[in-house]
Design a protein around this motif. Sequence first.
Motif, PDB file in Angstrom:
ATOM      1  N   SER A 148       0.853  -1.188   0.000  1.00 27.35           N
ATOM      2  CA  SER A 148       0.000   0.000   0.000  1.00 27.35           C
ATOM      3  C   SER A 148       0.894   1.246   0.000  1.00 27.35           C
ATOM      4  N   ALA A 149       0.379   2.360   0.475  1.00 30.43           N
ATOM      5  CA  ALA A 149       1.168   3.596   0.519  1.00 30.43           C
ATOM      6  C   ALA A 149       0.504   4.569   1.485  1.00 30.43           C
ATOM      7  N   GLY A 150       1.293   5.517   1.959  1.00 28.97           N
ATOM      8  CA  GLY A 150       0.802   6.482   2.949  1.00 28.97           C
ATOM      9  C   GLY A 150      -0.409   7.254   2.466  1.00 28.97           C
ATOM     10  N   MET A 151      -0.480   7.483   1.123  1.00 31.62           N
ATOM     11  CA  MET A 151      -1.603   8.289   0.610  1.00 31.62           C
ATOM     12  C   MET A 151      -2.939   7.563   0.672  1.00 31.62           C
ATOM     13  N   ALA A 152      -2.920   6.288   1.055  1.00 30.84           N
ATOM     14  CA  ALA A 152      -4.189   5.570   1.283  1.00 30.84           C
ATOM     15  C   ALA A 152      -4.893   6.125   2.506  1.00 30.84           C
ATOM     16  N   HIS A 153      -4.125   6.713   3.418  1.00 32.65           N
ATOM     17  CA  HIS A 153      -4.688   7.081   4.726  1.00 32.65           C
ATOM     18  C   HIS A 153      -4.673   8.579   4.986  1.00 32.65           C
ATOM     19  N   MET A 154      -4.028   9.311   4.087  1.00 31.13           N
ATOM     20  CA  MET A 154      -3.933  10.768   4.245  1.00 31.13           C
ATOM     21  C   MET A 154      -3.758  11.352   2.838  1.00 31.13           C
ATOM     22  N   PRO A 155      -4.462  12.441   2.501  1.00 27.10           N
ATOM     23  CA  PRO A 155      -4.291  12.953   1.134  1.00 27.10           C
ATOM     24  C   PRO A 155      -2.898  13.538   0.912  1.00 27.10           C
ATOM     25  N   TYR A 156      -2.264  13.142  -0.169  1.00 27.16           N
ATOM     26  CA  TYR A 156      -0.974  13.715  -0.588  1.00 27.16           C
ATOM     27  C   TYR A 156      -1.245  14.492  -1.875  1.00 27.16           C
ATOM     28  N   ALA A 157      -0.670  15.690  -1.992  1.00 26.34           N
ATOM     29  CA  ALA A 157      -0.915  16.498  -3.193  1.00 26.34           C
ATOM     30  C   ALA A 157      -0.424  15.766  -4.438  1.00 26.34           C
ATOM     31  N   TYR A 158      -1.168  15.919  -5.523  1.00 27.89           N
ATOM     32  CA  TYR A 158      -0.826  15.383  -6.855  1.00 27.89           C
ATOM     33  C   TYR A 158      -0.872  13.851  -6.891  1.00 27.89           C
ATOM     34  N   GLN A 159      -1.560  13.265  -5.919  1.00 30.80           N
ATOM     35  CA  GLN A 159      -1.603  11.801  -5.806  1.00 30.80           C
ATOM     36  C   GLN A 159      -3.037  11.312  -5.613  1.00 30.80           C
ATOM     37  N   LEU A 160      -4.011  12.067  -6.151  1.00 26.43           N
ATOM     38  CA  LEU A 160      -5.418  11.680  -5.996  1.00 26.43           C
ATOM     39  C   LEU A 160      -5.652  10.245  -6.470  1.00 26.43           C
ATOM     40  N   HIS A 161      -5.134   9.939  -7.658  1.00 24.41           N
ATOM     41  CA  HIS A 161      -5.341   8.622  -8.281  1.00 24.41           C
ATOM     42  C   HIS A 161      -4.726   7.507  -7.433  1.00 24.41           C
ATOM     43  N   VAL A 162      -3.515   7.743  -6.932  1.00 22.28           N
ATOM     44  CA  VAL A 162      -2.823   6.701  -6.155  1.00 22.28           C
ATOM     45  C   VAL A 162      -3.473   6.547  -4.784  1.00 22.28           C
TER      46      VAL A 162
END
Length: 277
Positions: A148-162
């Motif tokens: 998985s990845a950190g952006m699954a649990h917190m929004p990261y900029a420019y990573q909406l899709h991921v």
Amino acid sequence: METHGFFPAGLYRGKTVFVTGGGSGINLGIARGFAALGANLAICGRTQSKLDGAAKELEALGARVSAHAADVRKPEELAAALTTCRETLGPIDVLICGAAGNFLVPAERLSPNGFKTVIDIDLLGSFNASRLAFDQLVETRGTIIFISAGMAHMPYAYQLHVGAAKAGIDRMMQNLALEWGRHGIRVNSIVPGPIAGTEGMKRLGGVDHERRGSDVPLGRMGTVEDIAHAALFLCSPVADWITGVVLNVDGGSGLSGSANFNANAARLLAEEAGKSQ
Ligand code: HXC
């Protein structure tokens, strides 16, 4: 740091480990960890030449290897790779779903097909592999690990899709853990932090390891071995009662939020825009 020796030699002797996206990066690092402890490896990815290079590395560690080109978005290709694996190495004991695609893009410039492509590779690809490996995993009472990845649990900029794809993976992981526990199949996710030398770092965070390391509470970037060790633990008998968990392996970087990532990503996008002008 090569510390697979912490685990008992031969811990995975005779076991079959299937790794999607196993030709490079974190996934190849995980494959190396299992090979060092006696497992045989099946790796799949889109590029046969990359898989062939990885297979040589794994064979040098003593593994028997099946390296079969397959795009996780195409169930028929995955099914063929899984059948070859079974015929050459035996049924799968461990499935690592690591194949992923990524790029930085502001939400307003993300095309519908760009969004779909990452959902297809990461989320649908992980489902395809799990679903198609089910019969083999039932036979062995096997284990699945999703990357998985950190952006699954917190929004990261420019990573909406991921973020959307990886959040889907972690919920799917919990569903599979819930439903397949009765077959003795354990299912867990690993969330890697910033890992030195990987394609993800090149695409997302720049390659300034010293600077990125200082963003991490434990003071260094991660290594592929850090992630391999977590997988070796989660798939081992001492983790026999662990299922449905998301394990952060990130030096604490998730605790400091997405601000550092966002700043690095903005810098990288600005550099790329500068180059293309
Ligand atoms: C905006 C982009 C883009 C970009 C592709 N697209 N790159 N949009 N910015 N930089 C869009 C395309 O325009 C197209 O939409 C759609 O995405 C599909 O692109 P293709 O190139 O046709 O797709 P494909 O050949 O299948 O390649 C998939 C890919 C590619 C994901 C786009 O980058 C890839 O193969 N990556 C695999 C390796 C990889 O990404 N590894 C890193 C994983 S790191 P249109 O609308 O034009 O048709 C990782 C770590 C996460 O996952 C967490 C780290 C902290």
